[in-house]
Design a protein around this motif. Sequence first.
Motif, mmCIF file in Angstrom:
data_model
loop_
_atom_site.group_PDB
_atom_site.id
_atom_site.type_symbol
_atom_site.label_atom_id
_atom_site.label_comp_id
_atom_site.label_asym_id
_atom_site.label_seq_id
_atom_site.Cartn_x
_atom_site.Cartn_y
_atom_site.Cartn_z
ATOM 1 N N THR A 286 -13.831 113.652 5.564
ATOM 2 C CA THR A 286 -14.209 115.064 5.674
ATOM 3 C C THR A 286 -14.028 115.554 7.108
ATOM 4 O O THR A 286 -13.527 116.658 7.350
ATOM 5 N N LEU A 287 -14.423 114.731 8.069
ATOM 6 C CA LEU A 287 -14.218 115.091 9.477
ATOM 7 C C LEU A 287 -12.727 115.214 9.788
ATOM 8 O O LEU A 287 -12.304 116.123 10.518
ATOM 9 N N LYS A 288 -11.931 114.320 9.240
ATOM 10 C CA LYS A 288 -10.475 114.411 9.423
ATOM 11 C C LYS A 288 -9.937 115.700 8.775
ATOM 12 O O LYS A 288 -9.021 116.339 9.314
ATOM 13 N N HIS A 289 -10.503 116.060 7.638
ATOM 14 C CA HIS A 289 -10.104 117.300 6.951
ATOM 15 C C HIS A 289 -10.361 118.506 7.857
ATOM 16 O O HIS A 289 -9.530 119.418 7.967
ATOM 17 N N ILE A 290 -11.502 118.503 8.535
ATOM 18 C CA ILE A 290 -11.833 119.595 9.461
ATOM 19 C C ILE A 290 -10.818 119.648 10.604
ATOM 20 O O ILE A 290 -10.389 120.728 11.029
ATOM 21 N N VAL A 291 -10.420 118.473 11.097
ATOM 22 C CA VAL A 291 -9.393 118.423 12.146
ATOM 23 C C VAL A 291 -8.099 119.047 11.639
ATOM 24 O O VAL A 291 -7.443 119.829 12.347
ATOM 25 N N ILE B 46 -13.073 109.592 15.822
ATOM 26 C CA ILE B 46 -12.832 110.961 15.370
ATOM 27 C C ILE B 46 -12.768 111.942 16.540
ATOM 28 O O ILE B 46 -12.031 112.942 16.480
ATOM 29 N N TRP B 47 -13.503 111.674 17.622
ATOM 30 C CA TRP B 47 -13.487 112.630 18.740
ATOM 31 C C TRP B 47 -12.104 112.722 19.394
ATOM 32 O O TRP B 47 -11.778 113.747 19.973
ATOM 33 N N LYS B 48 -11.298 111.671 19.278
ATOM 34 C CA LYS B 48 -9.938 111.738 19.838
ATOM 35 C C LYS B 48 -9.090 112.743 19.063
ATOM 36 O O LYS B 48 -8.321 113.509 19.653
ATOM 37 N N TYR B 49 -9.204 112.728 17.752
ATOM 38 C CA TYR B 49 -8.467 113.686 16.920
ATOM 39 C C TYR B 49 -8.947 115.113 17.183
ATOM 40 O O TYR B 49 -8.145 116.050 17.235
ATOM 41 N N LEU B 50 -10.257 115.275 17.341
ATOM 42 C CA LEU B 50 -10.819 116.605 17.596
ATOM 43 C C LEU B 50 -10.354 117.153 18.940
ATOM 44 O O LEU B 50 -10.021 118.334 19.065
ATOM 45 N N LYS B 51 -10.321 116.307 19.960
ATOM 46 C CA LYS B 51 -9.850 116.750 21.280
ATOM 47 C C LYS B 51 -8.390 117.200 21.212
ATOM 48 O O LYS B 51 -7.988 118.144 21.899
ATOM 49 N N ASN B 52 -7.620 116.536 20.356
ATOM 50 C CA ASN B 52 -6.200 116.884 20.237
ATOM 51 C C ASN B 52 -5.972 118.291 19.688
ATOM 52 O O ASN B 52 -4.903 118.871 19.898
ATOM 53 N N VAL B 53 -6.970 118.827 18.976
ATOM 54 C CA VAL B 53 -6.817 120.179 18.417
ATOM 55 C C VAL B 53 -7.752 121.174 19.112
ATOM 56 O O VAL B 53 -8.088 122.216 18.552
ATOM 57 N N GLY B 54 -8.171 120.850 20.344
ATOM 58 C CA GLY B 54 -8.860 121.828 21.177
ATOM 59 C C GLY B 54 -10.366 121.802 21.172
ATOM 60 O O GLY B 54 -11.001 122.702 21.729
ATOM 61 N N TYR B 55 -10.972 120.768 20.582
ATOM 62 C CA TYR B 55 -12.436 120.694 20.552
ATOM 63 C C TYR B 55 -12.971 120.108 21.856
ATOM 64 O O TYR B 55 -12.357 119.216 22.456
ATOM 65 N N LEU B 56 -14.139 120.607 22.257
ATOM 66 C CA LEU B 56 -14.915 119.999 23.338
ATOM 67 C C LEU B 56 -15.909 119.053 22.669
ATOM 68 O O LEU B 56 -16.538 119.425 21.665
ATOM 69 N N THR B 57 -16.068 117.837 23.197
ATOM 70 C CA THR B 57 -16.821 116.808 22.482
ATOM 71 C C THR B 57 -18.008 116.299 23.290
ATOM 72 O O THR B 57 -17.986 116.280 24.524
#
Length: 586
Positions: free
Chosen positions: A405-410, A210-221
Amino acid sequence: MMIYKPMVFETCTNDSDLVTPFFDFNRKRYVLHIDESVAAKILNSSETEFNCYYQEITRYADHDSYDDLPPRKYFSQDYVVPLHVQGMILGCSEVANDSNVLQTDAFGFVQHIPTPLAVAKTHAKPAHRKPSVIMFGIDSLSKFNLRRTMPKVYNYLTREGWYEMQGYNKVADNTFPNLMAILSGYSPDAANEKICNTSEKGCFDRIPFIWKYLKNVGYLTAYAEDSSFMNTFNYLRPGFLIQPTDYYYRPMLKAFNDEMKAWKCEECTLTYCIGRRIQSSYVYDYAKEFVRRYVSERPIWGLFWSSSFSHDDYAMPSKMENFVLQYLLDFEMDSVFDDSIVIFLSDHGARYGKLMDLDSAYLEERLPAMFIYLPPWFRAQYPQYAKALKTNRNRLTSNFDLHNTLKHIVELAGVSNAPPLPKANDCPTCQSLFYPVSASRNCSDAGIPEHYCTCEPFKNIKSDWSSRIAHRVIDRMNDYLWAKNMSSLCHNLTLDYIHKTEIKIGLEHNFNDDLSHMDIGVYRTKFKVEQNSADFYATVIYNNITNHVDVDVETISRTNSYEEDSTCIQHKIVKLYCICFTNLKS
């Protein structure tokens, strides 16, 4: 409650800190401050000279550990830590007598990463606000044991904005497959089949966490676990070749654990203190530093996981109740709950120990704690999602739903016209918890195998023939060990006695119906084998006419500790069922 005795919190030291790192927000740098009054107290003199030094901790370039520690680097008062230093072990000693060490300590740093201008601008616009997500995990903590051992923490988690998923049911036996489901949407078997062999180096780098998807939309992990010897992706597994998240704590804690003195409390089986600090505090302090640095500035995601005080003893969380509560209060002081979705979770309940002797053991093991907090702005902006979480409190949910749910947040944080992300691979019928879950949902719908399903009741049976089930299960276990080529290392298992055998009461039946005449039924049997008094719990389909048992051996639960029974092998699953010849007790 008849067997439960609360434990008393213990500190690792009563000494004051000689060296304290603090973050200078103006310079965005860490500074090491030496308290000379503490040194004077230790030395019984303000005239005696002393030196302070550190050794930097660096991660191997292609290995999930730390490199050899370099020579000492000496520093003076209010030393500005270089940006490249992610962690250090430090000490101070008398100049005239280097062996007179005043104090040693260890620190991990959340060194500043500038926020890209595009991320900062987007995050500042209310319509495009991206919720940060902080996941605070405690290993082996059932929803019941949270109430039992940490009532103050439980009360905090029932305040406004929190939603407890009371029907949250684990999907597998231990930490690895349950966290795999949350973080990747894959079971280990499916990942092995469709992506790569999770026992081979480099595989975890290829899995779509999931952290890969989050990084793709600007999240720091960020990702941190304590108990480095049994980290989720490292215990009998290769870990990551490439650092998985922007901030990754394993190399630091591995160095702390290997290079510093450790201590276990009297009741502890796992390390309680590393150096001057409680082991879990390293991870929680890292979480605190991470959110303080960024939570009001940019979207962040972090998983901060502890197992050191909960994995081996169901009662030990009581020792840490105020300790954990204080971190939640610190998060509140740092405005985490103003900006972030916070998920307080566990992977499963106790899997062995005294609780497994109780009638509630089946539920205790399978229903982990799961609480989700939505900040006020998110509830206001997405009232339908808050309403769905409220509805889902008493619906059947699983790890795969949390992944979705985490994917939904992404997706909320991404581009509005972007295609939907792939949902959990191993549960096509699972969904985001921001949508209402069906009240008639069953375990199959939620991706929960029969052996872990808590939805339908079982009742004890006393029929003489029922003992045949345990015998047949043991036959299957021995066949399994033979098929794995383990017969030369693992003793053949033989039945000692049967704790109980239960039959599943389908929802179409009344609980008091006599079902003993059924030709084919679903049964649970808990039994002890003669070899090292190992206890097992199996869910099987049994044919009373043919005496045939249908059971997936790898889902059979081991309900007492196997740590000293299977030292001859390294296979993570087989260790549950193997009693090594070399470990056989008389």
